[in-house]
Structures are given as structure tokens and as C-alpha cells.
Design a protein around this motif. Sequence first.
Motif, PDB file in Angstrom:
ATOM      1  N   GLY A   1       4.028  -5.047   1.387  1.00 32.56           N
ATOM      2  CA  GLY A   1       3.536  -6.386   1.066  1.00 32.56           C
ATOM      3  C   GLY A   1       2.082  -6.358   0.628  1.00 32.56           C
ATOM      4  O   GLY A   1       1.683  -7.048  -0.316  1.00 32.56           O
ATOM      5  N   TRP A   2       1.293  -5.528   1.320  1.00 30.21           N
ATOM      6  CA  TRP A   2      -0.124  -5.418   0.967  1.00 30.21           C
ATOM      7  C   TRP A   2      -0.283  -4.848  -0.450  1.00 30.21           C
ATOM      8  O   TRP A   2      -1.035  -5.396  -1.268  1.00 30.21           O
ATOM      9  CB  TRP A   2      -0.854  -4.527   1.982  1.00 30.21           C
ATOM     10  CG  TRP A   2      -2.223  -4.163   1.526  1.00 30.21           C
ATOM     11  CD1 TRP A   2      -3.339  -4.949   1.567  1.00 30.21           C
ATOM     12  CD2 TRP A   2      -2.617  -2.931   0.906  1.00 30.21           C
ATOM     13  NE1 TRP A   2      -4.397  -4.287   1.003  1.00 30.21           N
ATOM     14  CE2 TRP A   2      -3.990  -3.057   0.595  1.00 30.21           C
ATOM     15  CE3 TRP A   2      -1.946  -1.752   0.588  1.00 30.21           C
ATOM     16  CZ2 TRP A   2      -4.704  -2.024  -0.017  1.00 30.21           C
ATOM     17  CZ3 TRP A   2      -2.651  -0.732  -0.029  1.00 30.21           C
ATOM     18  CH2 TRP A   2      -4.019  -0.876  -0.320  1.00 30.21           C
TER      19      TRP A   2
ATOM     20  N   THR B   1      -2.011  -6.800  -3.783  1.00 32.17           N
ATOM     21  CA  THR B   1      -3.379  -6.332  -4.017  1.00 32.17           C
ATOM     22  C   THR B   1      -3.468  -5.673  -5.376  1.00 32.17           C
ATOM     23  O   THR B   1      -2.645  -4.813  -5.701  1.00 32.17           O
ATOM     24  CB  THR B   1      -3.784  -5.329  -2.912  1.00 32.17           C
ATOM     25  OG1 THR B   1      -3.598  -5.952  -1.645  1.00 32.17           O
ATOM     26  CG2 THR B   1      -5.240  -4.903  -3.056  1.00 32.17           C
ATOM     27  N   SER B   2      -4.466  -6.086  -6.169  1.00 32.51           N
ATOM     28  CA  SER B   2      -4.576  -5.500  -7.502  1.00 32.51           C
ATOM     29  C   SER B   2      -5.251  -4.134  -7.415  1.00 32.51           C
ATOM     30  O   SER B   2      -6.074  -3.884  -6.535  1.00 32.51           O
ATOM     31  CB  SER B   2      -5.340  -6.432  -8.438  1.00 32.51           C
ATOM     32  OG  SER B   2      -6.610  -6.683  -7.931  1.00 32.51           O
TER      33      SER B   2
END
Lengths: 78, 185
Positions: A49-50, A54-55
Amino acid sequence: MDADETLDATGLSCPMPVVKTKQATDDLAVGDVLEVRATDPGSVSDLAGWADGTSGVELLDQTEDGDVYTHYVRRTER
Amino acid sequence: MSAESPEPTREELAARVADLEARLDDGDDADEDQPKLSIIATKGTLDMAYPPLILATTAAAFDWDVTVFHTFWGLDILHEERADSLELSAVGNPNLPVPNAVAALPGMDRVTTHMLERKLDANGTASVADLLETGIEMGVEFQACQMTIDLLDYDADDFYDGVTVGVGAATALRDMADADVQLLV
């Protein structure tokens, strides 16, 4: 899978596997791969999920061996 | 523009374009695309200190812009001397295996607190102070409500370095209005 850096997050529980992965990928050169070893079963969903939210990072793979979950994260851009 | 205005010269137009481009560049630096999280932390017991700190540090790991406004006993989470000695209340807590009549005995809060501290440690859960310091390091803005600092006879120097003091409800409200996610803990 070959990794350029390794992070030992075994024994740590939420939110530290994600937090320490974030800190470790901040230091990663573009294109390099970080191997994260964790024992928190929640790290499988949390790190996916992170990485998704996160770009500049990409989750390459997640493996399970006994009690240890290994995650591979690549820095794609800065 | 009124009808009498002279047409701008090419040089004037070029200068205006350069000015607008410079302003756009400034806007990029503000990370305006990142979601914002605003948490109000009002509780200072050991169990209730965790949710705001865990969410704040995790949001910071997503590169979110995070503010945690601490008020009333939530201030203790930011307090250098008190953050590492937060307690778990034994009385009125039906989740604990202790009847209220026993929980009310002197020293019982200490016993239940010690029990939780041991479990947290065995579980590899970071301490409140560790999470707070990690959050500060990651750029989370921790704010200590000035009215309750005065009310509880605390001092601006009592808090961890990096904690913002001298802020009140208007600051918190503006922050919440600006945020994508708002939580009261």
C-alpha cells in the motif's frame, strides 16, 4: 533477486517497517533496489500500500520464508 | 482592461510571461499535490498516545503533509519528561482483566501500565518517545496548544525540540479546512 541495499526490519511492528523503508529509500540512488526483511505479517499489505501510494518507488516483489517476509523496492525517480 | 489602455509591447508581454512562470515554479515547491493530514490529539494515556503517532509517522512515510495539534492531556505526548511515563488507566477499562473494585486500589494504574509496556516491548512496538522523535525527523508538524499549556501550568521549554508552541484553535481549524483527512483522537 539482487539488491543494492538491505534493511533489517525483523522484530519491528507497525508502523516501523514502513517508516524505516521510507527512510532507507530516501537514501537510495535512482534505479537501485532495497531489500527489506520483516517479521510483521502486516508488512505485506502495508508495504504494498505504501509503495502504491508513494511516488518515486516501485514494489518489485514480496516473498515469504517461514516467519520472514522479504520485500524488494526500487527507487524509480527522485 | 479599459479600451483606452495602450497595447503592451512585446518586451512587456515577455516580462509578464517570465513573472508568471517564476510564480508557477514557486508553487511547485510547496508540494501542493501531496495530501494533507490534520490530527487533533486530546488524550495522554499510554494507549491513546499511539494512534495519532502511528498515523502521523505513516502519513509522513507517504510524503504527506502532516500536522498534529495536541491539546489538554494530549500535550503529555510532546512533553520531554512525561512522554516516556504515560500511564494506562485501570479503572473503567473493561478491556483489562481487572475488576473495577481492584483497579481502584492504589498503584493499580502502575501495574496495568507496566503490563502494557512489557507487551509493547515484546511485540517490537516502538515507544511513544521513539515515534515522536521519528515523526519530528520526518517533518511532521507537532503543535502544542497554547491555552492548555497555560491551563496545565506547562512551559514552552517542556516540549521536545521541534514542537511548535504559541498556536490555538484558529490555527487548528485553518489546518483542518486545508486538509484532506481530519481526525480527532
